[in-house]
Scaffold this motif. Structure first.
Motif, PDB file in Angstrom:
ATOM      1  N   TRP A  91      29.177  42.158  -2.929  1.00 44.55           N
ATOM      2  CA  TRP A  91      30.540  42.167  -2.376  1.00 44.55           C
ATOM      3  C   TRP A  91      31.543  42.318  -3.503  1.00 44.55           C
ATOM      4  O   TRP A  91      31.328  41.849  -4.620  1.00 44.55           O
ATOM      5  CB  TRP A  91      30.789  40.851  -1.634  1.00 44.55           C
ATOM      6  CG  TRP A  91      32.151  40.724  -1.029  1.00 44.55           C
ATOM      7  CD1 TRP A  91      32.560  41.207   0.181  1.00 44.55           C
ATOM      8  CD2 TRP A  91      33.285  40.063  -1.609  1.00 44.55           C
ATOM      9  NE1 TRP A  91      33.885  40.880   0.391  1.00 44.55           N
ATOM     10  CE2 TRP A  91      34.352  40.172  -0.686  1.00 44.55           C
ATOM     11  CE3 TRP A  91      33.490  39.372  -2.814  1.00 44.55           C
ATOM     12  CZ2 TRP A  91      35.609  39.640  -0.932  1.00 44.55           C
ATOM     13  CZ3 TRP A  91      34.755  38.846  -3.067  1.00 44.55           C
ATOM     14  CH2 TRP A  91      35.788  38.970  -2.123  1.00 44.55           C
ATOM     15  N   SER A  92      32.675  42.985  -3.196  1.00 40.74           N
ATOM     16  CA  SER A  92      33.743  43.138  -4.182  1.00 40.74           C
ATOM     17  C   SER A  92      35.062  42.640  -3.620  1.00 40.74           C
ATOM     18  O   SER A  92      35.400  42.890  -2.456  1.00 40.74           O
ATOM     19  CB  SER A  92      33.897  44.604  -4.594  1.00 40.74           C
ATOM     20  OG  SER A  92      35.011  44.759  -5.469  1.00 40.74           O
ATOM     21  N   GLU A  93      35.805  41.945  -4.467  1.00 43.86           N
ATOM     22  CA  GLU A  93      37.149  41.504  -4.113  1.00 43.86           C
ATOM     23  C   GLU A  93      38.097  42.688  -3.943  1.00 43.86           C
ATOM     24  O   GLU A  93      39.125  42.572  -3.273  1.00 43.86           O
ATOM     25  CB  GLU A  93      37.652  40.557  -5.212  1.00 43.86           C
ATOM     26  CG  GLU A  93      38.895  39.792  -4.861  1.00 43.86           C
ATOM     27  CD  GLU A  93      39.254  38.756  -5.898  1.00 43.86           C
ATOM     28  OE1 GLU A  93      39.936  37.780  -5.540  1.00 43.86           O
ATOM     29  OE2 GLU A  93      38.854  38.915  -7.082  1.00 43.86           O
ATOM     30  N   GLU A  94      37.747  43.819  -4.523  1.00 45.14           N
ATOM     31  CA  GLU A  94      38.572  45.019  -4.381  1.00 45.14           C
ATOM     32  C   GLU A  94      38.369  45.598  -2.983  1.00 45.14           C
ATOM     33  O   GLU A  94      37.379  46.261  -2.697  1.00 45.14           O
ATOM     34  CB  GLU A  94      38.212  46.058  -5.443  1.00 45.14           C
ATOM     35  CG  GLU A  94      39.143  47.264  -5.420  1.00 45.14           C
ATOM     36  CD  GLU A  94      38.869  48.237  -6.547  1.00 45.14           C
ATOM     37  OE1 GLU A  94      39.780  49.032  -6.870  1.00 45.14           O
ATOM     38  OE2 GLU A  94      37.763  48.213  -7.115  1.00 45.14           O
ATOM     39  N   GLY A  95      39.298  45.330  -2.108  1.00 50.47           N
ATOM     40  CA  GLY A  95      39.185  45.807  -0.734  1.00 50.47           C
ATOM     41  C   GLY A  95      38.336  44.930   0.162  1.00 50.47           C
ATOM     42  O   GLY A  95      38.221  45.178   1.363  1.00 50.47           O
ATOM     43  N   GLY A  96      37.710  43.886  -0.411  1.00 51.40           N
ATOM     44  CA  GLY A  96      36.872  43.004   0.386  1.00 51.40           C
ATOM     45  C   GLY A  96      35.710  43.724   1.045  1.00 51.40           C
ATOM     46  O   GLY A  96      35.374  43.467   2.208  1.00 51.40           O
ATOM     47  N   VAL A  97      35.062  44.629   0.301  1.00 47.71           N
ATOM     48  CA  VAL A  97      34.000  45.461   0.878  1.00 47.71           C
ATOM     49  C   VAL A  97      32.626  45.047   0.358  1.00 47.71           C
ATOM     50  O   VAL A  97      32.495  44.489  -0.730  1.00 47.71           O
ATOM     51  CB  VAL A  97      34.228  46.956   0.575  1.00 47.71           C
ATOM     52  CG1 VAL A  97      35.524  47.437   1.189  1.00 47.71           C
ATOM     53  CG2 VAL A  97      34.225  47.208  -0.923  1.00 47.71           C
ATOM     54  N   ALA A  98      31.629  45.332   1.171  1.00 52.40           N
ATOM     55  CA  ALA A  98      30.248  45.080   0.773  1.00 52.40           C
ATOM     56  C   ALA A  98      29.782  46.164  -0.186  1.00 52.40           C
ATOM     57  O   ALA A  98      30.135  47.341  -0.037  1.00 52.40           O
ATOM     58  CB  ALA A  98      29.349  45.045   1.995  1.00 52.40           C
TER      59      ALA A  98
END
Length: 221
Positions: A91-98
């Motif tokens: 998961w990434s905090e950038e855009g909240g995407v998997a």
């Protein structure tokens, strides 16, 4: 002849990566490709990229390369670079995407406040420029590289691995953050080896010579 596939999912100019590999491995076949079949047939795979995480994940799906990348990350010498490192996590905090979920952990943004260097000067985000990298494991890709060699960075986000054993190296900005990870046949870095002069070229040459074997044991000495 060694066949190196540089995965092109439409995010970033990959010619500098390919040219760097052509320089360190003049007898190899270096191919920038959007063809999943080429990725599947290559001897080793390089997974670079630039841009925002949501865009990169969307384009990887749209090009049909997701499964080929996942298979390569499991089966053959695999090198992730920059966003290619970040996409390997859950998961990434950038855009909240998997992400792809190859590695446990998440990708976080550097704080926008309170980032100061040792002299009290405010540090900017993105982290851009040359910075020292400190290996923490004895890995074939670190061979011949000084324990405090400088590499070139351009990023606002960094990985936080879910298992400490994944960490292969760190840098400071101003706190210690993971900038290299290793697991089996996979190695990935947050910095740009293709833009990092002698140290970066040595890492790429080490990757070309690497058979993909690493048992996860051994602290750097």
């Amino acid at each position: 002849m060694t066949h190196i596939a540089v995965v092109d999912y439409g995010m970033g100019n990959l010619r500098s990566v390919a040219k760097a590999f052509e320089y360190v491995a003049p007898h190899a076949r270096v191919e920038v490709t959007r063809d999943p079949a080429v990725v599947a047939s290559a001897d080793r795979v390089v997974f670079p990229g630039q841009g925002a995480m949501p865009d990169c994940m969307r384009e990887l799906e749209a090009t049909g390369l997701r499964e080929a990348v996942l298979q390569a990350a499991r089966e053959k010498p695999f090198l992730g670079i920059c966003i290619g490192l970040q996409m390997l996590f859950e998961w990434s905090e950038e855009g909240g995407v998997a992400g792809l979920g190859v590695l446990p952990g998440k990708v976080l943004r550097f704080p926008s406040q309170g980032m100061m260097d040792a002299d009290g000067r405010k540090l900017k985000v993105p982290h851009m420029g040359w910075n020292q990298v400190y290996p923490v494991i004895d890995h074939p890709l670190w061979r011949g590289i000084a324990t405090d060699a400088r590499f070139y960075f351009v990023h606002s986000y960094y990985p936080e691995p879910g298992r400490p054993a994944l960490v292969a190296g760190y840098s400071l900005y101003p706190f210690a953050f993971t900038c290299a990870v290793a697991q089996g046949n996979l190695f990935a870095v947050q910095f740009h080896p293709e833009k990092s002069q002698a140290a970066g070229l040595r890492l790429l040459a080490n990757f070309v010579a690497w058979d993909g074997a690493y048992d996860g044991a051994g602290a750097f000495s």
